[in-house]
Design a protein around this motif. Structure first.
Motif, PDB file in Angstrom:
ATOM      1  N   GLY A  28       0.817  -1.198   0.000  1.00 53.72           N
ATOM      2  CA  GLY A  28       0.000   0.000   0.000  1.00 53.72           C
ATOM      3  C   GLY A  28       0.858   1.258   0.000  1.00 53.72           C
ATOM      4  N   ILE A  33      -9.316   7.064  -3.024  1.00 50.86           N
ATOM      5  CA  ILE A  33      -8.130   6.374  -2.542  1.00 50.86           C
ATOM      6  C   ILE A  33      -6.855   6.962  -3.125  1.00 50.86           C
ATOM      7  CG2 ILE A  33      -6.917   4.152  -2.565  1.00 50.86           C
ATOM      8  CD1 ILE A  33      -9.665   2.817  -2.392  1.00 50.86           C
ATOM      9  N   ALA A  69     -11.885  -2.818   0.295  1.00 55.03           N
ATOM     10  CA  ALA A  69     -11.820  -1.980  -0.901  1.00 55.03           C
ATOM     11  C   ALA A  69     -11.938  -0.500  -0.555  1.00 55.03           C
ATOM     12  CB  ALA A  69     -12.934  -2.392  -1.875  1.00 55.03           C
ATOM     13  N   ASP A  76      -8.455   0.345   0.419  1.00 50.47           N
ATOM     14  CA  ASP A  76      -7.374  -0.273  -0.345  1.00 50.47           C
ATOM     15  C   ASP A  76      -6.340  -0.881   0.603  1.00 50.47           C
ATOM     16  OD1 ASP A  76      -6.142  -1.045  -2.722  1.00 50.47           O
ATOM     17  OD2 ASP A  76      -4.842   0.711  -2.758  1.00 50.47           O
ATOM     18  N   GLN A  81      -4.234  -3.675   2.970  1.00 49.26           N
ATOM     19  CA  GLN A  81      -3.587  -4.971   2.808  1.00 49.26           C
ATOM     20  C   GLN A  81      -3.370  -5.589   4.188  1.00 49.26           C
ATOM     21  OE1 GLN A  81      -1.920  -2.242   1.010  1.00 49.26           O
ATOM     22  NE2 GLN A  81      -3.364  -2.709  -0.632  1.00 49.26           N
ATOM     23  N   ALA A 105      -9.301  -8.460  -5.055  1.00 49.48           N
ATOM     24  CA  ALA A 105      -8.726  -7.142  -4.834  1.00 49.48           C
ATOM     25  C   ALA A 105      -9.152  -6.621  -3.464  1.00 49.48           C
ATOM     26  CB  ALA A 105      -9.168  -6.174  -5.933  1.00 49.48           C
ATOM     27  N   SER A 106      -8.174  -6.457  -2.556  1.00 47.38           N
ATOM     28  CA  SER A 106      -8.412  -5.961  -1.199  1.00 47.38           C
ATOM     29  C   SER A 106      -9.383  -6.838  -0.420  1.00 47.38           C
ATOM     30  CB  SER A 106      -8.925  -4.516  -1.220  1.00 47.38           C
ATOM     31  OG  SER A 106      -7.975  -3.661  -1.806  1.00 47.38           O
TER      32      SER A 106
END
Length: 770
Positions: free
Chosen positions: A99, A245, A304, A307, A309, A342-343
């Protein structure tokens, strides 16, 4: 970098790769770094670590997930009339893995060329992401010859290093010619970066003032006390992220108590790793003892919106709650994090209900936040519980620009709950006895808690049925007779309930006071409470408070529903033993005075007419005990130096008192005129000094073992032929019994049985005689 050495300022480059270029006159020039070690340092030169768990070489590695992967440089662009221009250097692979983590902007207004500014950003980025390890050791000579930028070859067999090159960054001289050396990695990637073609700028970049967008709905909650750092143990935590984001860099936090006037209380840099549950998480049953491990369910999350991790860890890290997360009010740590999209992650091997948070089921869409340094903390005090505040999060972009004004953002309301104050304190540990002056003292370990907790002690067969002995902020208290003692940490929530440790500790005590030679002992209940009463009456075999009213002022006694408690229960009353029960010695001595009270009960007059009850002792059983803050009994003693004149009354505690004569009384009290206080027994005795021997923490096998006295006794107390013995079973279990046999002047046989069978236990014993 620049540093002082040998009375000079020296400037050295970090470059670890050859650099070539062209001089001002057009001639080629080159720089080749000297990476040859000036010294080899191994275990023979390093001094031992400063503690038993430290080796001579200490290695500290930065967490890759926490390092900066974007460097921003501001410079004065010559091609744009020296307007301020901002450019970035990004490590795209690092950003994809962990990130975006921007570093504070570097102010380099003395740079006027874009290519030079870009090179500076690239070099700083290479150091930020490439130099992650530091090395510390202490040594004597030749440590005085080292200076910053020297290359040293490290050899440490324990860490697997063999002639490993590092760059010295600092040398500090400690006392006794000891040098503390700090060094860093030489990654082999820091050199002159290739020049990048830059488009001519026209001054300020539009991205500098780009709109950051609003924040997502924050997750607001109050954490448990162990997670707080404020002195009050009360904090409001906020997990915040931005809707845009790629543009959102953080926000200012503003707070208002009226929704009109706001005060800035801090700044959030970077987004919290937050999102929602992608699937429902079922409830689990709590384990018999923490932690509660949920190895069957998967916590599916979608990050999401931030974003975010997540990374896996070891089971030890999960058990240590190093991956703690907020999940819809429950605190959960996890071991494995599997990327599913994704995420999106599946989190498994869950530690549920951490810090006594409520275990429960959580629906899809419920809030989730990883609890780390990105969480904003706002401390508050107990007097604000119940107050509603309004929070505004004014965003700024990744460059710190585009700051929103307060009128551009909507407030989020939150009402302080004070949930941390209502949490149960930790369980008491180390509950044991210690004999002091022949009297068993209860001792225990302090419970770590920022609140002003104390400890409640009870005596009885179970915590709920036991009588309150008292509360103390200390970690010790005297015993008040034999029996099972219970203790729990206690806190009174301001304006709220009392909260206790979830699992009170218990300890069975026998022989709580050493009895050498009992000169006399009186049981007041058995002798009919024949002493002097004031405000108290005898009902059956018990002593109770009388009514507060004056019957002489009642015009019609026949109309009274309750004669005994006419006018309500008296607030206090007393009972003094008769003069014949006073204990007079032949000479003054320091003696143990023993007072034992029966149960102090209470019953409500609103629920039962005492005159209609044949046995008042059953009233407490029918209605439940009313103890502690409502009714109580306080034993008192006074002493005489000559057996005739008496000193002042004082509250009795298990201790030694000097005198020739000893007298006793008890004070009954009720804080509620509808609740009658009742005392079932009072025993008073005086014990003269005698000789004792003790055995402490004796590990008995199931078959028992012989116990020998260091010096044989000549006799026992009160004319007995053998010594008297008291045995305390440590960590006793229900049904445990201490069996003493073959008692002689030289020793005895001791065994602990349970259900008729011998069991292995740890005991304390004490023998009394002369």
């Amino acid at each position: 970098d620049a540093f002082w050495s040998q009375g000079q300022i020296k400037i050295m480059p970090f470059a670890d790769q050859p650099v070539t270029g062209t001089a001002a006159d057009g001639s080629p020039i080159a720089y080749t770094p000297n990476l040859a070690p000036v010294l080899t340092v191994d275990d023979s030169l390093m001094l031992p670590g400063q503690s038993s768990d430290q080796g001579p070489l200490q290695v500290t590695r930065a967490d890759p997930a926490e390092v900066s992967n974007r460097i921003t440089v501001e410079y004065s662009d010559r091609d744009s009339d020296y307007n301020t221009v901002t450019l970035n250097a990004d490590d795209d692979a690092h950003i994809a893995a962990y990130g975006l983590r921007p570093a504070p902007t570097v102010d380099a207004d003395f740079i006027t060329m874009g290519a030079t500014a870009q090179t500076i950003a690239d070099l700083l980025l290479a150091r930020a992401t490439g130099v992650l390890a530091t090395y510390d050791w202490r040594m004597r000579s030749p440590g005085e010859l080292l200076e910053p930028f020297d290359v040293v070859a490290l050899t440490d067999t324990a860490l697997g290093l063999s002639a490993y090159p590092v760059r010295v960054t600092q040398v500090e001289e400690e006392e006794d010619s000891v040098f503390h050396v700090t060094a860093e990695d030489i990654p082999g990637v820091i050199g002159l970066m290739a020049s990048r073609p830059l488009t001519a700028n026209a001054g300020y970049q539009a991205a500098w003032n780009a709109s950051p967008g609003n924040v997502n709905d924050p997750i607001l909650f109050e954490p448990p006390t162990p997670l707080t750092v404020s002195a009050t143990g009360l904090e409001l935590w906020a997990a915040v992220s931005g809707q845009q984001i790629g543009a959102w860099g953080g926000c200012q936090v503003w707070v208002s108590t009226d929704g009109e006037s706001y005060t800035n209380v801090g700044t959030i840099d970077g987004a919290a790793r937050m999102g929602v549950l992608a699937a429902a998480l079922p409830a689990v049953s709590p384990a018999a003892s923490p932690p509660t491990i949920d190895a069957a369910d998967t916590l599916a999350v979608n990050l999401a919106q931030s974003d975010g991790q997540l990374a896996s860890c070891s089971q030890a890290d999960a058990l240590a709650l190093n991956t703690l997360c907020y999940v819809d009010g429950e605190l959960i740590a996890y071991q494995s994090a599997t990327l599913t999209g994704a995420s999106q992650y599946d989190l498994a091997w869950l530690v549920r209900g951490a810090y006594n948070s409520p275990l429960g089921a959580h629906a899809a869409g419920a809030g989730f936040a990883r609890l780390d340094q990105a969480i904003f903390r706002y401390p508050f005090t107990a007097d604000r519980i119940g107050q509603t505040i309004y929070l505004k999060f004014a965003s700024f972009n990744l460059y710190g620009g585009g700051q929103q004004t307060l009128d551009e953002v909507e407030p989020f309301a939150y009402r302080f709950q004070g949930t941390a104050l209502a949490e149960a304190p930790g369980n008491v540990t180390g509950f044991a006895t210690a004999f002091v002056g022949g009297i068993a003292q209860l001792v225990w370990n302090a419970v770590s808690d920022p609140r002003a907790i104390d400890y409640e002690i009870r005596l009885g067969s179970s915590w709920n049925d036991a009588a309150l002995i008292g509360r103390t902020p200390l970690t010790s208290a005297p015993t008040q007779g034999d029996g099972t003692y219970w203790i729990a940490a206690h806190f009174k929530v301001p304006g709220g309930p009392d909260v206790y440790s979830p699992n009170p500790a218990d300890l069975a005590v026998s022989g709580s006071q050493v009895a050498s030679n009992i000169m006399a002992s009186w049981d007041e209940s058995a002798t009919g409470w024949s002493g002097t009463r004031a405000g108290t009456a005898v009902q059956g075999s018990d002593l109770v408070l009388e009514g507060a009213g004056d019957l002489l002022g009642c015009a019609d006694l026949t109309a009274l529903p309750d004669v005994v408690f006419y006018g309500g229960v008296a607030a206090q009353g007393s009972y003094e033993i008769p003069a014949a029960h006073r204990i007079i010695l032949s000479a003054s001595a320091t003696c143990n005075v023993i007072v034992s009270l029966g149960a102090t009960l209470g019953y409500s007059l609103n629920a039962v007419n005492a005159l209609a009850v044949a046995d008042v002792t059953q009233v407490g059983d029918l209605l439940g005990l009313v103890l502690g803050d409502i009714v109580g009994a306080t034993p008192q003693i006074r002493t005489s130096p000559d057996g005739a004149s008496w000193g002042a009354w004082q509250n009795w505690t298990p201790a030694a008192y000097a005198g020739m004569g000893f007298d006793c009384r008890v004070l009954l009290a009720s804080a509620d005129p509808t609740v009658a206080a009742m005392l079932t027994d009072l025993t008073f005795a005086v014990d003269v000094p005698a000789r004792t021997e003790t055995g402490t923490n004796i590990a008995l096998p199931a078959a028992g073992a012989a116990q020998s006295f260091a010096v044989p006794f000549n006799g026992g107390p009160n004319g007995a032929s053998v010594p008297n013995l008291q045995v305390t079973i440590l960590a006793a279990q229900t049904g445990d019994q201490a069996v003493v046999s073959d008692k002689t002047l030289a020793g005895f046989e001791l065994q602990v049985t349970n259900g008729g069978a011998g069991v292995a236990r740890t005991v304390d014993w004490i023998a009394q005689g002369f």
